[in-house]
Scaffold this motif. Sequence first.
Motif, PDB file in Angstrom:
ATOM      1  N   ALA A   3       0.842  -1.193   0.000  1.00  0.00           N
ATOM      2  CA  ALA A   3       0.000   0.000   0.000  1.00  0.00           C
ATOM      3  C   ALA A   3       0.877   1.241   0.000  1.00  0.00           C
ATOM      4  N   GLN A   4       0.493   2.228  -0.797  1.00  0.00           N
ATOM      5  CA  GLN A   4       1.225   3.487  -0.895  1.00  0.00           C
ATOM      6  C   GLN A   4       0.517   4.562  -0.088  1.00  0.00           C
ATOM      7  N   ILE A   5       1.303   5.459   0.511  1.00  0.00           N
ATOM      8  CA  ILE A   5       0.681   6.565   1.236  1.00  0.00           C
ATOM      9  C   ILE A   5       0.039   7.494   0.209  1.00  0.00           C
ATOM     10  N   PRO A   6      -1.088   8.106   0.562  1.00  0.00           N
ATOM     11  CA  PRO A   6      -1.769   8.962  -0.415  1.00  0.00           C
ATOM     12  C   PRO A   6      -1.062  10.294  -0.596  1.00  0.00           C
ATOM     13  N   ASP A  22      -9.200   9.703  -0.163  1.00  0.00           N
ATOM     14  CA  ASP A  22      -7.891  10.349  -0.261  1.00  0.00           C
ATOM     15  C   ASP A  22      -7.422  10.299  -1.709  1.00  0.00           C
ATOM     16  N   LEU A  23      -6.628  11.281  -2.084  1.00  0.00           N
ATOM     17  CA  LEU A  23      -6.084  11.333  -3.436  1.00  0.00           C
ATOM     18  C   LEU A  23      -4.918  10.355  -3.570  1.00  0.00           C
ATOM     19  N   HIS A  24      -4.987   9.506  -4.589  1.00  0.00           N
ATOM     20  CA  HIS A  24      -3.911   8.545  -4.836  1.00  0.00           C
ATOM     21  C   HIS A  24      -3.192   8.778  -6.152  1.00  0.00           C
ATOM     22  N   SER A  25      -3.855   9.330  -7.136  1.00  0.00           N
ATOM     23  CA  SER A  25      -3.162   9.633  -8.387  1.00  0.00           C
ATOM     24  C   SER A  25      -4.010  10.573  -9.234  1.00  0.00           C
TER      25      SER A  25
END
Length: 135
Positions: A3-6, A22-25
């Motif tokens: 999992a990547q931090i947003p 949350d914004l992811h990309s």
Amino acid sequence: MTAQIPESLINKNNEVDFGDYDLHSICIGDPEDYKNRKVYPFKQKGDPEKCVVCSACWRGYVSVYELVPSGEMHLVKFEYPFGRTPREPDEADEVLDGDFWLELRTEFFGDKMFVPFENGRIVTDKSKWREISRT
């Protein structure tokens, strides 16, 4: 995949509320066509000298965006959350333009919502937003 931090999104636009997402990309093309969509072509990137890559942050930095009252999306800063010594954020100044989508998630492996921008402005009509449930 880890999992990547947003990314960080500051919403100063009163016409929209992203709730628990949350914004992811940020992408261009059809957001549901994973093989053919592309990452938004940013002009500015984080400083490689300050980046510390880890499994939770593959790029080594987090981008900070502001959705301003006019509906434009601005890239305003790069933060470097990992490393042995504190790294000062770098200011950025980029206004996103054209047609693109925000990819928002409730958690990294959770539900997704794609929010469109047309000609650099958010589409506030929620019937044009796309929600994808992971269940």
